[in-house]
Design a protein around this motif. Structure first.
Motif, PDB file in Angstrom:
ATOM      1  N   ILE A  32       0.861  -1.178   0.000  1.00 10.13           N
ATOM      2  CA  ILE A  32       0.000   0.000   0.000  1.00 10.13           C
ATOM      3  C   ILE A  32       0.896   1.226   0.000  1.00 10.13           C
ATOM      4  O   ILE A  32       1.833   1.323   0.792  1.00 10.13           O
ATOM      5  N   GLU A  33       0.601   2.183  -0.899  1.00 11.12           N
ATOM      6  CA  GLU A  33       1.366   3.435  -0.973  1.00 11.12           C
ATOM      7  C   GLU A  33       0.501   4.582  -0.465  1.00 11.12           C
ATOM      8  O   GLU A  33      -0.702   4.609  -0.695  1.00 11.12           O
ATOM      9  N   PHE A  34       1.157   5.527   0.217  1.00  9.60           N
ATOM     10  CA  PHE A  34       0.475   6.672   0.802  1.00  9.60           C
ATOM     11  C   PHE A  34       1.025   7.962   0.215  1.00  9.60           C
ATOM     12  O   PHE A  34       2.181   8.028  -0.181  1.00  9.60           O
ATOM     13  N   ASP A  35       0.193   9.017   0.189  1.00 11.55           N
ATOM     14  CA  ASP A  35       0.687  10.326  -0.237  1.00 11.55           C
ATOM     15  C   ASP A  35       1.264  11.067   0.972  1.00 11.55           C
ATOM     16  O   ASP A  35       1.351  10.525   2.070  1.00 11.55           O
ATOM     17  N   GLY A  83      -0.791  11.215   4.168  1.00  4.51           N
ATOM     18  CA  GLY A  83      -1.105   9.966   4.836  1.00  4.51           C
ATOM     19  C   GLY A  83      -2.293   9.225   4.260  1.00  4.51           C
ATOM     20  O   GLY A  83      -2.710   8.204   4.788  1.00  4.51           O
ATOM     21  N   GLN A  84      -2.844   9.719   3.150  1.00  5.03           N
ATOM     22  CA  GLN A  84      -3.971   9.060   2.493  1.00  5.03           C
ATOM     23  C   GLN A  84      -3.468   7.954   1.566  1.00  5.03           C
ATOM     24  O   GLN A  84      -2.449   8.106   0.892  1.00  5.03           O
ATOM     25  N   ARG A  85      -4.190   6.837   1.543  1.00  8.29           N
ATOM     26  CA  ARG A  85      -3.816   5.749   0.644  1.00  8.29           C
ATOM     27  C   ARG A  85      -4.029   6.180  -0.804  1.00  8.29           C
ATOM     28  O   ARG A  85      -5.071   6.748  -1.125  1.00  8.29           O
ATOM     29  N   THR A  86      -3.030   5.897  -1.670  1.00 10.66           N
ATOM     30  CA  THR A  86      -3.152   6.273  -3.079  1.00 10.66           C
ATOM     31  C   THR A  86      -3.155   5.060  -4.009  1.00 10.66           C
ATOM     32  O   THR A  86      -3.863   5.053  -5.002  1.00 10.66           O
ATOM     33  N   LYS A 144      -2.548   0.512  -4.306  1.00 11.82           N
ATOM     34  CA  LYS A 144      -2.397  -0.779  -3.644  1.00 11.82           C
ATOM     35  C   LYS A 144      -2.006  -1.808  -4.696  1.00 11.82           C
ATOM     36  O   LYS A 144      -2.624  -1.880  -5.755  1.00 11.82           O
TER      37      LYS A 144
END
Length: 184
Positions: A51-54, A57-60, A62
């Protein structure tokens, strides 16, 4: 020198023969050169999920895959049966394929074999499915593109074309050729 005339010489020649034969044997295979061999990864992982975050801290994004092979010197990662999801609050994109290659230098993901994009809007509109044999996703521009045959299906109609550009941020698709549409 009675030593050389008798059977004692056989006891010396027999071990010497085995030593010479052992040293002469060239059938031992050399170790593979992992740096230049394309099929020997530096490491691989099975059943991975990322999972990658911006910056807020929001998920961007997967990623999941059955097998992930990383080639450090080639700067690529190969994925088997990858599932890729662009996470958006309004229109999430889900991309699946048979295989993918991630080029770390260009920030591009090349998907191949039964590539399918599902766009599921949150409102009452039907979900859409795009299918094609190959697709390239550019993470720096958040776009996806292909020059192969494309089919768009939403359960009500089917559209086919050759090639397309998709903007993953704005959820827009632009076909590169004339579109043939039929009602289902």
């Amino acid at each position: 020198m009675t030593f050389l005339r008798g059977r004692h010489i056989l006891w010396l020649l027999l071990p010497a023969t085995f030593v010479v034969a052992f040293l002469w044997d060239k059938s031992v295979e050399q170790k593979p050169d992992f740096v230049q061999a394309d099929n020997n990864p530096d490491y691989y992982l099975v059943n991975t999920s990322t999972i990658e975050f911006d910056v807020t801290g929001q998920r961007t994004r997967k990623f999941t895959s059955e097998k992930t092979s990383h080639f450090k010197d080639l700067m690529i990662t190969r994925l088997q049966s990858p599932k890729f999801e662009m996470i958006s609050t309004e229109k999430p994109w889900q991309i699946t394929a048979d295989a993918a290659t991630n080029n770390e230098l260009s920030e591009q993901l090349e998907l191949a074999g039964n590539v399918e994009i599902k766009l599921t809007p949150k409102n009452q509109q039907p979900s859409m499915t795009l299918t094609m044999p190959k697709l390239k996703v550019d993470f720096t521009t958040q776009t996806a593109f292909t020059d192969t045959a494309v089919e768009l299906n939403n359960g009500i109609f089917r559209q086919t074309a050759k090639g397309m550009n998709a903007d993953l941020r704005n959820s827009t698709i632009e076909f590169k050729s004339q579109v043939v549409s039929e009602e289902l």
